[in-house]
Design an enzyme around this catalytic site. Structure first.
Site, PDB file in Angstrom:
ATOM      1  N   GLU A 154       2.569  11.990  11.345  1.00 35.67           N
ATOM      2  CA  GLU A 154       2.496  11.899   9.887  1.00 35.67           C
ATOM      3  C   GLU A 154       2.621  10.442   9.507  1.00 35.67           C
ATOM      4  O   GLU A 154       3.453   9.719  10.074  1.00 35.67           O
ATOM      5  CB  GLU A 154       3.640  12.685   9.234  1.00 35.67           C
ATOM      6  CG  GLU A 154       3.370  14.173   9.185  1.00 35.67           C
ATOM      7  CD  GLU A 154       4.421  14.938   8.387  1.00 35.67           C
ATOM      8  OE1 GLU A 154       4.576  16.116   8.676  1.00 35.67           O
ATOM      9  OE2 GLU A 154       5.067  14.334   7.497  1.00 35.67           O
ATOM     10  N   TYR A 207      -4.817   4.399  14.044  1.00 31.62           N
ATOM     11  CA  TYR A 207      -4.934   5.779  14.542  1.00 31.62           C
ATOM     12  C   TYR A 207      -6.403   6.225  14.571  1.00 31.62           C
ATOM     13  O   TYR A 207      -6.868   6.802  15.559  1.00 31.62           O
ATOM     14  CB  TYR A 207      -4.105   6.731  13.677  1.00 31.62           C
ATOM     15  CG  TYR A 207      -2.626   6.400  13.628  1.00 31.62           C
ATOM     16  CD1 TYR A 207      -1.968   5.899  14.754  1.00 31.62           C
ATOM     17  CD2 TYR A 207      -1.869   6.568  12.475  1.00 31.62           C
ATOM     18  CE1 TYR A 207      -0.619   5.582  14.715  1.00 31.62           C
ATOM     19  CE2 TYR A 207      -0.518   6.256  12.426  1.00 31.62           C
ATOM     20  CZ  TYR A 207       0.101   5.758  13.551  1.00 31.62           C
ATOM     21  OH  TYR A 207       1.435   5.440  13.512  1.00 31.62           O
TER      22      TYR A 207
END
Ligand SMILES: CC(C)(COP(=O)(O)OP(=O)(O)OC[C@H]1O[C@@H](n2cnc3c(N)ncnc32)[C@H](O)[C@@H]1OP(=O)(O)O)[C@@H](O)C(=O)NCCC(=O)NCCS
Length: 165
Positions: A119, A131
């Site tokens: 998260e 990411y």
């Protein structure tokens, strides 16, 4: 020169300091300060003993960044691992986060973790960029998932599947 090394017991205090600096930014991590050193030493000992997926970026023996992926314990989700990471402000944007994450992904997948999840605060562009560049995909937006000083922030749930890597 910054090296990426597996976590080691003598790095616990420096790791705690690094974690504390990033936590106190009150922007990126859910925690706003590091746990006491005895707790961190306990985690690190456990990580070393279990050969956990936890890497440190070190300059000499100073920890300037960390990344870890810890698996879920329950049977049906034991192929899932949760990612956490951070780099000291002065060391960001130099490729250290990428090296840490690549080391973690390789070891996690070698250990049978086929789904890596995380998260990230929705306005954390640098982390989201990292990411995505390594194949993570956004799955959902958690509304008001984090709150700092009374202000709510959304968070993205992202994951990387081994088959998609
Ligand atoms: C997120 C973090 C770990 C990334 O580490 P880093 O060492 O700064 O990142 P890198 O230098 O390896 O950059 C890797 C990639 O991030 C992305 N990136 C870097 N700066 C960026 C920016 N300003 N905007 C968008 N993407 C960016 C790029 O894809 C970059 O790849 P490139 O080198 O090919 O351009 C680090 O910035 C950090 O500690 N941030 C605060 C804590 C945090 O956010 N932790 C994660 C919580 S989920």
């Amino acid at each position: 020169m910054v090296e990426i090394v597996p976590v080691a017991e003598d790095l616990a205090a420096s790791y705690r300091e690094c974690l504390d600096v990033v936590a106190r930014e009150k922007r990126y991590l859910a925690q706003i300060e590091a746990l006491p050193l005895e707790r961190i030493q306990g985690f690190v000992c456990e990580s070393v003993a279990t050969d956990a997926v936890q890497f440190m970026a070190v300059e000499g023996r100073q920890v300037v960044g960390w990344a870890d992926i810890f698996p879920s314990w329950a049977h049906a989700v034991s192929h899932c691992g949760s990612l956490g990471m951070g780099v000291l402000p002065a060391y960001r944007g130099q490729g250290i986060g990428r090296r840490l994450l690549q080391a973690c992904i390789a070891k996690a997948q070698a250990k049978g973790i086929t789904r890596i999840e995380l998260e990230v605060r929705a306005d954390n562009e640098r982390a989201i960029g990292l990411y995505k560049s390594l194949g993570f995909v956004q799955e959902a937006t958690k509304r008001h998932a984090m709150r700092f000083d009374g202000v709510y922030y959304d968070a993205l749930q992202m994951s990387l599947l081994q088959s998609a890597a």
